[in-house]
Design an enzyme around this catalytic site. Sequence first.
Site, PDB file in Angstrom:
ATOM      1  CG  ASP A 224     -15.271  39.696   4.290  1.00 60.20           C
ATOM      2  OD1 ASP A 224     -16.289  40.297   4.661  1.00 60.20           O
ATOM      3  OD2 ASP A 224     -14.917  39.599   3.099  1.00 60.20           O
ATOM      4  CG  ASP A 230     -22.045  35.724   3.849  1.00 65.22           C
ATOM      5  OD1 ASP A 230     -21.053  35.808   4.598  1.00 65.22           O
ATOM      6  OD2 ASP A 230     -23.172  36.125   4.179  1.00 65.22           O
ATOM      7  CG  ASP A 232     -21.449  41.042   0.484  1.00 64.87           C
ATOM      8  OD1 ASP A 232     -22.563  41.009   0.997  1.00 64.87           O
ATOM      9  OD2 ASP A 232     -20.460  41.570   1.024  1.00 64.87           O
ATOM     10  CG  ASP A 233     -17.246  44.014   0.624  1.00 70.27           C
ATOM     11  OD1 ASP A 233     -16.098  44.336   0.975  1.00 70.27           O
ATOM     12  OD2 ASP A 233     -18.095  43.544   1.411  1.00 70.27           O
ATOM     13  CE1 TYR A 335     -13.122  44.561   7.960  1.00 69.27           C
ATOM     14  CE2 TYR A 335     -14.307  42.619   8.746  1.00 69.27           C
ATOM     15  CZ  TYR A 335     -14.258  43.754   7.953  1.00 69.27           C
ATOM     16  OH  TYR A 335     -15.324  44.088   7.154  1.00 69.27           O
ATOM     17  NE  ARG A 521     -23.521  39.976   3.804  1.00 67.26           N
ATOM     18  CZ  ARG A 521     -22.311  39.998   4.367  1.00 67.26           C
ATOM     19  NH1 ARG A 521     -22.128  40.662   5.477  1.00 67.26           N
ATOM     20  NH2 ARG A 521     -21.302  39.347   3.821  1.00 67.26           N
TER      21      ARG A 521
END
Length: 666
Positions: A224, A230, A232-233, A335, A521
């Site tokens: 991320d 947040d 989420d994966d 990233y 989200r």
Amino acid sequence: MAQPVGIRIVATYSRQLIEHMLQNNSLLAQLKQQIRETTPRAEGVIKATEKGFGFLETDSGESYFVPPPAMKQVLHGDRVEAVIHENGDKKSVEPEKLIEAGLDRFVARVQKREGRLAVVPDHPSIRNVLKARIKNSLDEDSIADGDWVVARLVRHPLKENDRGFFSQIDELVAKADNPAVPWRVTLARHALEQECPDAGSDWPLRDEGLTREDLTAQPFFTIDGEKTRDMDDALHVVTRPEGGWQLSVAIADPTAYVEEGHAADLEARVRAFTVYLPGQNVTMLPEQLADDLCSLREGQERPALACTLNINADGSLGDYRFFAANVKSHAKLVYERVSDWIEGQGDWAPADNIAEQLHALRELTEARTAWRNEHALVFKDRPDYVFDLDEAGNVLGIHTEDRRIANRMIEESMIAANACCADFLASHIGHGIFNVHRAFEPEKAEAAQEFLATQDIEVAQEALTELAHYKKLKRALESRDDAWLDARLRRFQGFTSMSAQPGPHFGLGLPAYATWTSPIRKYGDMVNHRLIKRVLKGEQAPAEASQQLTEQLTERRRLNRMAERDVKDWLYVRYLTPAAQNQDTFDAEIMAINRGGMRVRLIENGATAFVPAPLMHSDRDKVVIDDKEGRIQIEGEERFKLGDSLRVSLTEAREETRSLVAKPAD
């Protein structure tokens, strides 16, 4: 000399008699109706100008001049019926009847002058000062000159029995000196929530009757942004002995905490999405859930909905399986660092068990991208523009973030997982929340076909309306590498919408697409989670989502994107004011052309600026703009067209309209 009383009485009686005859004579009434029916009229929308006059634009494309006195009876955006007046070869209109007001609920600035209250709508084309009153529940003393408010138009001169414009102040948005004005005003304009939802007091993990597989020992990882909370994966990938890869995608599971119909669920349904703005996020779910209990944080065991999918060596999708699980992220990756490491840059390196997966994920990504290039469609990469802000919201700088290999690795993984979700819902239930995108709306397909013919591109109708044929057309168009053609075609293209029924996604080149990978989200993803769980438990699926819900999701996504654009425009103006004062030059590309000039994007920072026709040449009559074709001639020679690159000089930065003005640098 005064008239005798008797004469005055006779005159009054005669006038009353004539009026009575006019009112009751059916022939005269019929004559009046015929006169009205034969009087030329036009219906359209009012477009105001800075010089006090305006134009009535009809749906058929005709334009009529509206003189300044008549403009005092209307506002920009009003749909009206108007009487056409002809004076020689010149035509003008006088608005006579209001069909639909262009202004209803609006954001405005308060104007207090000598005890008189008024508001000025915050709109680039409306400068009217409207008399106002304050809603009874508001304290008038709390609202001062220059404050930002939400108001409603309650009277309009063209409405029956209304004598003039009048408005009511319903809500105080922000004080004039509040540093958060760009965010608060923008959210208020689009009727979006200003704050994250209330957290509530307790969020126990619900017993949903699902057996969760224990995957906590498997080294899942997240990639991320550095500041993302947040998450989420999370992913886990292995290379298969027979070739190809097995990818496991674990997705945060808010429906494990939030029951359907719970207050938090109903609030999330209304909000539909988390709003992401520069420097501020307004979450869909309470922050305690979004950023903590549901977020797949490193080292924390979390409930998840997971999918293990096989990807063949050629990048095509194989079998997949959805299931509930408990997972633990073993690494929170960023990233930029992952991309640097893969490209042999920087000092950072992952743990060995993660490094092996990253290499496999890169190979998977390249194979998957190649497959989509051949069998589906791949978006062209565009950089993201990121604002660096201080705590007061001042812009310190703007930098670009290119979509590097790590971004592509996550993107390809999510697209594959969402394609599996679409197939799963379509085959097991027949409905869900699908993203449907048709490249050309049916009513515009014929016009698009005619336009392509003018460019020596002969296509059948099915190439514009059927996915298989469209993919071939799209690849052929991309091989031409014609920026003008790409930009010109956008006039005919449709938008992505939410649908309860499966449908093609022309943008991705896929037969169906349903997202489930962002339930923290996106409310539609929460709906899809619940449907998947029902199948896993063997329960009967509920009725499909209502059209009202899918339309609401589509509309809220549109509003969120507009809010993000509006905040960025405000920050761009503040940041580039010194550049406009210095008339600095920038590389730019032409995004749009209209009758007044052209809109360009500055390549360096992503800001958009308007280049008005008078700044293209000192003699406006020598500038000929064909807005339908997207071309501009100067002194008989074509100088600009859609998609062109050029250099421009900024000349103005107008904070009151959040707009930048530029001129060609050459």
